[in-house]
Write a protein that holds these residues in place. Sequence first.
Motif, PDB file in Angstrom:
ATOM      1  N   ASP A  59       0.825  -1.223   0.000  1.00  0.00           N
ATOM      2  CA  ASP A  59       0.000   0.000   0.000  1.00  0.00           C
ATOM      3  C   ASP A  59       0.858   1.272   0.000  1.00  0.00           C
ATOM      4  O   ASP A  59       0.550   2.244   0.696  1.00  0.00           O
ATOM      5  N   TRP A  60       1.902   1.276  -0.805  1.00  0.00           N
ATOM      6  CA  TRP A  60       2.860   2.378  -0.806  1.00  0.00           C
ATOM      7  C   TRP A  60       2.269   3.703  -1.286  1.00  0.00           C
ATOM      8  O   TRP A  60       2.866   4.749  -1.064  1.00  0.00           O
ATOM      9  N   ARG A  61       1.098   3.668  -1.891  1.00  0.00           N
ATOM     10  CA  ARG A  61       0.471   4.917  -2.357  1.00  0.00           C
ATOM     11  C   ARG A  61      -0.453   5.545  -1.305  1.00  0.00           C
ATOM     12  O   ARG A  61      -0.955   6.639  -1.501  1.00  0.00           O
ATOM     13  N   SER A  62      -0.681   4.847  -0.203  1.00  0.00           N
ATOM     14  CA  SER A  62      -1.595   5.328   0.837  1.00  0.00           C
ATOM     15  C   SER A  62      -0.832   5.598   2.126  1.00  0.00           C
ATOM     16  O   SER A  62      -0.065   4.743   2.573  1.00  0.00           O
ATOM     17  N   PRO A  63      -1.045   6.751   2.735  1.00  0.00           N
ATOM     18  CA  PRO A  63      -0.366   7.041   4.004  1.00  0.00           C
ATOM     19  C   PRO A  63      -0.699   6.005   5.064  1.00  0.00           C
ATOM     20  O   PRO A  63      -1.826   5.506   5.145  1.00  0.00           O
ATOM     21  N   GLY A  64       0.292   5.689   5.875  1.00  0.00           N
ATOM     22  CA  GLY A  64       0.105   4.768   6.986  1.00  0.00           C
ATOM     23  C   GLY A  64      -0.521   5.474   8.170  1.00  0.00           C
ATOM     24  O   GLY A  64      -0.858   6.665   8.099  1.00  0.00           O
ATOM     25  N   PRO A  65      -0.645   4.783   9.296  1.00  0.00           N
ATOM     26  CA  PRO A  65      -1.234   5.368  10.510  1.00  0.00           C
ATOM     27  C   PRO A  65      -0.494   6.625  10.991  1.00  0.00           C
ATOM     28  O   PRO A  65      -1.090   7.500  11.606  1.00  0.00           O
ATOM     29  N   ASP A  66       0.799   6.698  10.673  1.00  0.00           N
ATOM     30  CA  ASP A  66       1.586   7.869  11.070  1.00  0.00           C
ATOM     31  C   ASP A  66       1.452   9.034  10.087  1.00  0.00           C
ATOM     32  O   ASP A  66       2.059  10.082  10.260  1.00  0.00           O
ATOM     33  N   GLY A  67       0.653   8.843   9.018  1.00  0.00           N
ATOM     34  CA  GLY A  67       0.460   9.892   8.017  1.00  0.00           C
ATOM     35  C   GLY A  67       1.537   9.929   6.954  1.00  0.00           C
ATOM     36  O   GLY A  67       1.484  10.739   6.033  1.00  0.00           O
ATOM     37  N   ARG A  68       2.503   9.050   7.069  1.00  0.00           N
ATOM     38  CA  ARG A  68       3.614   9.025   6.112  1.00  0.00           C
ATOM     39  C   ARG A  68       3.398   7.928   5.083  1.00  0.00           C
ATOM     40  O   ARG A  68       2.799   6.887   5.375  1.00  0.00           O
ATOM     41  N   LEU A  69       3.903   8.176   3.884  1.00  0.00           N
ATOM     42  CA  LEU A  69       3.794   7.181   2.820  1.00  0.00           C
ATOM     43  C   LEU A  69       4.802   6.063   3.033  1.00  0.00           C
ATOM     44  O   LEU A  69       5.967   6.326   3.370  1.00  0.00           O
ATOM     45  N   PRO A  70       4.393   4.808   2.841  1.00  0.00           N
ATOM     46  CA  PRO A  70       5.351   3.696   2.896  1.00  0.00           C
ATOM     47  C   PRO A  70       6.363   3.807   1.754  1.00  0.00           C
ATOM     48  O   PRO A  70       6.162   4.548   0.788  1.00  0.00           O
ATOM     49  N   ALA A  71       7.429   3.049   1.869  1.00  0.00           N
ATOM     50  CA  ALA A  71       8.488   3.068   0.849  1.00  0.00           C
ATOM     51  C   ALA A  71       7.957   2.520  -0.476  1.00  0.00           C
ATOM     52  O   ALA A  71       7.397   1.424  -0.512  1.00  0.00           O
ATOM     53  N   PRO A  72       8.139   3.265  -1.559  1.00  0.00           N
ATOM     54  CA  PRO A  72       7.656   2.797  -2.858  1.00  0.00           C
ATOM     55  C   PRO A  72       8.589   1.747  -3.454  1.00  0.00           C
ATOM     56  O   PRO A  72       9.753   1.642  -3.064  1.00  0.00           O
ATOM     57  N   PRO A  73       8.081   0.980  -4.407  1.00  0.00           N
ATOM     58  CA  PRO A  73       8.956   0.039  -5.103  1.00  0.00           C
ATOM     59  C   PRO A  73       9.902   0.793  -6.033  1.00  0.00           C
ATOM     60  O   PRO A  73       9.588   1.881  -6.508  1.00  0.00           O
ATOM     61  N   HIS A  74      11.040   0.192  -6.257  1.00  0.00           N
ATOM     62  CA  HIS A  74      11.991   0.747  -7.229  1.00  0.00           C
ATOM     63  C   HIS A  74      12.056  -0.104  -8.488  1.00  0.00           C
ATOM     64  O   HIS A  74      12.854   0.166  -9.382  1.00  0.00           O
ATOM     65  N   ASP A  75      11.228  -1.125  -8.550  1.00  0.00           N
ATOM     66  CA  ASP A  75      11.177  -1.921  -9.777  1.00  0.00           C
ATOM     67  C   ASP A  75      10.277  -1.213 -10.799  1.00  0.00           C
ATOM     68  O   ASP A  75       9.869  -0.063 -10.585  1.00  0.00           O
ATOM     69  N   GLU A  76       9.938  -1.884 -11.866  1.00  0.00           N
ATOM     70  CA  GLU A  76       9.163  -1.248 -12.940  1.00  0.00           C
ATOM     71  C   GLU A  76       7.732  -0.916 -12.530  1.00  0.00           C
ATOM     72  O   GLU A  76       7.066  -0.126 -13.199  1.00  0.00           O
ATOM     73  N   THR A  77       7.246  -1.460 -11.400  1.00  0.00           N
ATOM     74  CA  THR A  77       5.876  -1.176 -10.974  1.00  0.00           C
ATOM     75  C   THR A  77       5.762   0.146 -10.219  1.00  0.00           C
ATOM     76  O   THR A  77       4.652   0.616  -9.974  1.00  0.00           O
ATOM     77  N   GLY A  78       6.873   0.717  -9.843  1.00  0.00           N
ATOM     78  CA  GLY A  78       6.867   1.968  -9.096  1.00  0.00           C
ATOM     79  C   GLY A  78       7.017   3.173 -10.005  1.00  0.00           C
ATOM     80  O   GLY A  78       6.881   3.084 -11.229  1.00  0.00           O
ATOM     81  N   HIS A  79       7.316   4.289  -9.395  1.00  0.00           N
ATOM     82  CA  HIS A  79       7.452   5.530 -10.166  1.00  0.00           C
ATOM     83  C   HIS A  79       8.883   6.046 -10.236  1.00  0.00           C
ATOM     84  O   HIS A  79       9.132   7.110 -10.797  1.00  0.00           O
ATOM     85  N   THR A  80       9.837   5.310  -9.704  1.00  0.00           N
ATOM     86  CA  THR A  80      11.227   5.762  -9.690  1.00  0.00           C
ATOM     87  C   THR A  80      11.696   6.128 -11.087  1.00  0.00           C
ATOM     88  O   THR A  80      12.324   7.168 -11.291  1.00  0.00           O
ATOM     89  N   TRP A  81      11.370   5.290 -12.049  1.00  0.00           N
ATOM     90  CA  TRP A  81      11.858   5.505 -13.407  1.00  0.00           C
ATOM     91  C   TRP A  81      11.200   6.701 -14.092  1.00  0.00           C
ATOM     92  O   TRP A  81      11.637   7.126 -15.159  1.00  0.00           O
ATOM     93  N   HIS A  82      10.201   7.305 -13.455  1.00  0.00           N
ATOM     94  CA  HIS A  82       9.584   8.517 -14.002  1.00  0.00           C
ATOM     95  C   HIS A  82      10.405   9.764 -13.681  1.00  0.00           C
ATOM     96  O   HIS A  82      10.061  10.856 -14.155  1.00  0.00           O
ATOM     97  N   HIS A  83      11.446   9.630 -12.877  1.00  0.00           N
ATOM     98  CA  HIS A  83      12.251  10.775 -12.450  1.00  0.00           C
ATOM     99  C   HIS A  83      13.653  10.681 -13.047  1.00  0.00           C
ATOM    100  O   HIS A  83      14.231   9.596 -13.121  1.00  0.00           O
TER     101      HIS A  83
END
Length: 153
Positions: A66-90
Motif C-alpha cells: 500500500d505504498w500509495r496510501s499514508p500509513g497510521p503515522d500519516g507518512r507514505l510507505p516506501a515505494p517500489p523501485h522496480d518497474e511497478t513503481g514511479h522511480t523511473w519517471h524521475h
Amino acid sequence: MNRGLWITASGAVLLGAALLATVTLRAGEERIVLRDTDPDTVALGAAVYVEHCAACHGANLEGQPDWRSPGPDGRLPAPPHDETGHTWHHDGETLFRLTKFGIGALIDDPDYASNMPVYDGVLTDEEIVAVLSYIKSTWPEDIRARHDDMESR
C-alpha cells in the motif's frame, strides 16, 4: 559607432560568451549520470542497496504494501523501485537529490514528514549514483530506454 565603444561592446560580448561556455561546461561536468551498464558500479550499488535500502524498499525492489496510501503515522510507505513503481519517471538528478538531501529539501518544505532518511554524510556521491545505477539496471529494457530518453532531454 566610435571605435572605443565598438571595442568595449565586442569585449563584453566575448566575456559573456566565455562565461556562458564556462557555466555550460560546469553544468555538464556536475550532471548526474547513472551508469546502469557499468558492472563495477552496479555491483557496488547492489551491495550498498542491501545495506541501506532493502529493509524498506525490499530485497527485490518491491517496496512496502500500500505504498500509495499514508500509513497510521500519516507518512507514505516506501515505494517500489522496480518497474511497478514511479522511480523511473524521475531523472537521475532528481533521484540523486532526493536520496542525498531528502524529500523535504527537494520540495522546499523542511517540515515534510517522511521515513526516507537523508543520506548526505552517510553515503558518498559515488555510492548514491551506484545505488541508483543498480536500481536502473534491474528495469526492463523498454523502461530503461524511456529513462535514457528522458535523461537526454
